[in-house]
Design a protein around this motif. Structure first.
Motif, mmCIF file in Angstrom:
data_model
loop_
_atom_site.group_PDB
_atom_site.id
_atom_site.type_symbol
_atom_site.label_atom_id
_atom_site.label_comp_id
_atom_site.label_asym_id
_atom_site.label_seq_id
_atom_site.Cartn_x
_atom_site.Cartn_y
_atom_site.Cartn_z
ATOM 1 N N ILE A 135 0.814 -1.209 0.000
ATOM 2 C CA ILE A 135 0.000 0.000 0.000
ATOM 3 C C ILE A 135 0.853 1.267 0.000
ATOM 4 C CG2 ILE A 135 -1.865 1.231 1.116
ATOM 5 C CD1 ILE A 135 -2.500 -1.567 -0.139
ATOM 6 N N THR A 136 1.866 1.325 0.851
ATOM 7 C CA THR A 136 2.742 2.492 0.872
ATOM 8 C C THR A 136 3.443 2.675 -0.463
ATOM 9 O OG1 THR A 136 3.109 2.210 3.240
ATOM 10 C CG2 THR A 136 4.676 3.581 2.036
ATOM 11 N N LEU A 137 3.902 1.584 -1.045
ATOM 12 C CA LEU A 137 4.562 1.634 -2.353
ATOM 13 C C LEU A 137 3.617 2.142 -3.428
ATOM 14 C CD1 LEU A 137 6.953 0.955 -4.234
ATOM 15 C CD2 LEU A 137 6.056 -1.374 -4.379
ATOM 16 N N SER A 143 -7.123 6.469 -7.113
ATOM 17 C CA SER A 143 -7.329 5.169 -7.740
ATOM 18 C C SER A 143 -7.864 4.188 -6.708
ATOM 19 C CB SER A 143 -6.005 4.633 -8.292
ATOM 20 O OG SER A 143 -5.511 5.445 -9.326
ATOM 21 N N SER A 144 -8.587 3.188 -7.185
ATOM 22 C CA SER A 144 -9.052 2.118 -6.307
ATOM 23 C C SER A 144 -8.084 0.942 -6.375
ATOM 24 C CB SER A 144 -10.453 1.663 -6.700
ATOM 25 O OG SER A 144 -11.391 2.686 -6.487
ATOM 26 N N ILE A 145 -7.959 0.223 -5.275
ATOM 27 C CA ILE A 145 -7.027 -0.896 -5.196
ATOM 28 C C ILE A 145 -7.765 -2.113 -4.642
ATOM 29 C CG2 ILE A 145 -4.866 -1.756 -4.199
ATOM 30 C CD1 ILE A 145 -4.127 1.238 -3.717
ATOM 31 N N ALA A 146 -7.621 -3.243 -5.309
ATOM 32 C CA ALA A 146 -8.180 -4.493 -4.799
ATOM 33 C C ALA A 146 -7.088 -5.553 -4.837
ATOM 34 C CB ALA A 146 -9.378 -4.939 -5.634
ATOM 35 N N TYR A 171 -11.459 -11.758 -2.429
ATOM 36 C CA TYR A 171 -10.710 -10.518 -2.232
ATOM 37 C C TYR A 171 -10.386 -10.361 -0.753
ATOM 38 C CZ TYR A 171 -12.035 -9.169 -6.973
ATOM 39 O OH TYR A 171 -12.200 -9.128 -8.336
ATOM 40 N N ILE A 172 -9.155 -9.954 -0.468
ATOM 41 C CA ILE A 172 -8.744 -9.804 0.926
ATOM 42 C C ILE A 172 -8.445 -8.352 1.298
ATOM 43 C CG2 ILE A 172 -7.851 -12.154 1.064
ATOM 44 C CD1 ILE A 172 -5.030 -10.978 0.748
ATOM 45 N N TYR A 173 -8.466 -7.448 0.285
ATOM 46 C CA TYR A 173 -8.232 -6.036 0.577
ATOM 47 C C TYR A 173 -8.944 -5.212 -0.494
ATOM 48 C CZ TYR A 173 -6.007 -1.504 1.179
ATOM 49 O OH TYR A 173 -5.794 -0.170 1.368
ATOM 50 N N PHE A 174 -9.521 -4.077 -0.076
ATOM 51 C CA PHE A 174 -10.107 -3.157 -1.042
ATOM 52 C C PHE A 174 -10.064 -1.741 -0.511
ATOM 53 C CE2 PHE A 174 -13.624 -0.831 -3.049
ATOM 54 C CZ PHE A 174 -13.237 -0.962 -4.367
ATOM 55 N N HIS A 175 -9.610 -0.819 -1.367
ATOM 56 C CA HIS A 175 -9.637 0.607 -1.066
ATOM 57 C C HIS A 175 -10.356 1.287 -2.223
ATOM 58 C CE1 HIS A 175 -8.509 4.672 -0.023
ATOM 59 N NE2 HIS A 175 -7.958 4.822 -1.214
ATOM 60 N N ALA A 176 -11.423 2.029 -1.954
ATOM 61 C CA ALA A 176 -12.335 2.480 -3.009
ATOM 62 C C ALA A 176 -11.863 3.704 -3.776
ATOM 63 C CB ALA A 176 -13.710 2.768 -2.409
ATOM 64 N N GLY A 177 -10.868 4.440 -3.320
ATOM 65 C CA GLY A 177 -10.457 5.634 -4.036
ATOM 66 C C GLY A 177 -11.629 6.581 -4.208
ATOM 67 N N ASN A 178 -11.827 7.087 -5.448
ATOM 68 C CA ASN A 178 -12.965 7.986 -5.684
ATOM 69 C C ASN A 178 -14.150 7.270 -6.313
ATOM 70 O OD1 ASN A 178 -12.113 7.572 -8.310
ATOM 71 N ND2 ASN A 178 -12.274 9.724 -8.921
ATOM 72 N N VAL A 236 -5.068 -5.451 -8.225
ATOM 73 C CA VAL A 236 -5.802 -4.755 -9.272
ATOM 74 C C VAL A 236 -5.883 -3.270 -8.932
ATOM 75 C CG1 VAL A 236 -7.975 -4.574 -10.542
ATOM 76 C CG2 VAL A 236 -7.173 -6.813 -9.753
ATOM 77 N N VAL A 237 -5.410 -2.442 -9.858
ATOM 78 C CA VAL A 237 -5.489 -0.988 -9.708
ATOM 79 C C VAL A 237 -6.496 -0.461 -10.714
ATOM 80 C CG1 VAL A 237 -4.226 1.190 -9.851
ATOM 81 C CG2 VAL A 237 -3.092 -0.852 -8.950
ATOM 82 N N VAL A 238 -7.512 0.247 -10.222
ATOM 83 C CA VAL A 238 -8.546 0.814 -11.086
ATOM 84 C C VAL A 238 -8.360 2.324 -11.108
ATOM 85 C CG1 VAL A 238 -11.000 1.000 -11.543
ATOM 86 C CG2 VAL A 238 -10.086 -1.054 -10.453
ATOM 87 N N LEU A 239 -8.106 2.857 -12.300
ATOM 88 C CA LEU A 239 -7.803 4.275 -12.416
ATOM 89 C C LEU A 239 -9.045 5.121 -12.219
ATOM 90 C CD1 LEU A 239 -5.433 4.198 -15.512
ATOM 91 C CD2 LEU A 239 -4.802 4.274 -13.094
ATOM 92 N N PRO A 240 -8.878 6.354 -11.732
ATOM 93 C CA PRO A 240 -10.031 7.256 -11.600
ATOM 94 C C PRO A 240 -10.691 7.459 -12.943
ATOM 95 C CG PRO A 240 -8.107 8.148 -10.480
ATOM 96 C CD PRO A 240 -7.635 6.970 -11.271
ATOM 97 N N SER A 241 -12.008 7.627 -12.947
ATOM 98 C CA SER A 241 -12.735 7.777 -14.203
ATOM 99 C C SER A 241 -12.244 8.981 -14.994
ATOM 100 C CB SER A 241 -14.236 7.906 -13.926
ATOM 101 O OG SER A 241 -14.490 8.979 -13.035
#
Length: 223
Positions: A17-19, A28-31, A38-45, A102-107
């Motif tokens: 996460i820090t990296l 960005s969202s991170i899964a 799934y064991i981790y999720f950060h929703a970003g925007n 998985v990195v999901v870029l902002p729309s």
């Protein structure tokens, strides 16, 4: 099981996460997924309710990364997000277990990268015809193929519906997993006898609106 799960979460935090914050676009969202969940999720925007422990969907970026152990990128449909987004998946290992990041870029980032289509080239009979985008009344996914319609004429294109959604002008609205409609060709919207929402086009074509996309239509046409 809980101890193992908590240990995985701690390992994720320390290793990745820090990296990630140093190189991915802000918001960005991170899964992160291990086989099956799934064991981790950060929703970003991204406005989404996502629970850790959710199963990994077959065909998703996480699933493909776990299967191939290779970097994978694609335009995501609404299996995780209400609108398509560009996602990149990376194979990683957590405590010796294969995993997918998985990195999901902002729309907004995705939109900046993709210019809207001005025309689509479709095949009809044995001819290829370029068609101005504003002449297309609706687009359909049928039997694993994509079709668009101009004055009742049907044209085939190799571009998928989720790829098209990222590059169509804003007057095209996704109303169903299988349909995108040009709002300038809509005559009316109403519920049928079973209370399902139906869009009727000016040429009489009726298209179903699925519940998951109804808000898209309501927001676009303000009703």
């Amino acid at each position: 099981m809980n101890n193992e799960f908590n240990s995985l979460q701690k390992d994720i935090s320390q290793q990745f996460i820090t990296l990630l914050q140093d190189w991915i676009p802000a918001n960005s969202s991170i899964a992160i997924a291990v086989p099956n969940s799934y064991i981790y999720f950060h929703a970003g925007n991204h406005d989404i309710h996502f629970e850790v422990g959710r199963p990994v969907e077959r065909g998703s970026i996480a699933h493909l990364v776990l299967q191939t152990k290779k970097r994978t990128d694609a335009i995501l449909d609404n299996t995780l997000f209400e609108t398509p987004h560009y996602g990149i998946g990376y194979p990683i290992y957590i405590q010796g277990t294969a995993a997918a990041l998985v990195v999901v870029l902002p729309s907004a980032t995705t939109t900046q990268k993709l210019e809207p289509y001005q025309f689509l080239t479709g095949k009809r009979d044995e001819e290829w015809n370029p068609v101005a985008i504003d002449k297309i009344s609706y687009i359909e996914s049928l039997q694993k193929r994509t079709w668009f319609y101009v004055e009742k004429n049907q044209f085939k294109t190799s571009i998928t519906l989720k790829e098209l959604q990222m590059r169509l002008p804003p007057f095209f609205i996704r109303i169903h997993r299988s349909y995108i409609v040009n709002i300038y060709f809509i005559k009316k919207m109403a519920r049928d006898l079973t209370s399902n929402f139906i869009v009727t086009l000016k040429d009489g074509t009726e298209l179903p609106v699925s519940q998951s996309y109804l808000n898209n239509l309501r927001n676009a046409l303000e009703f």
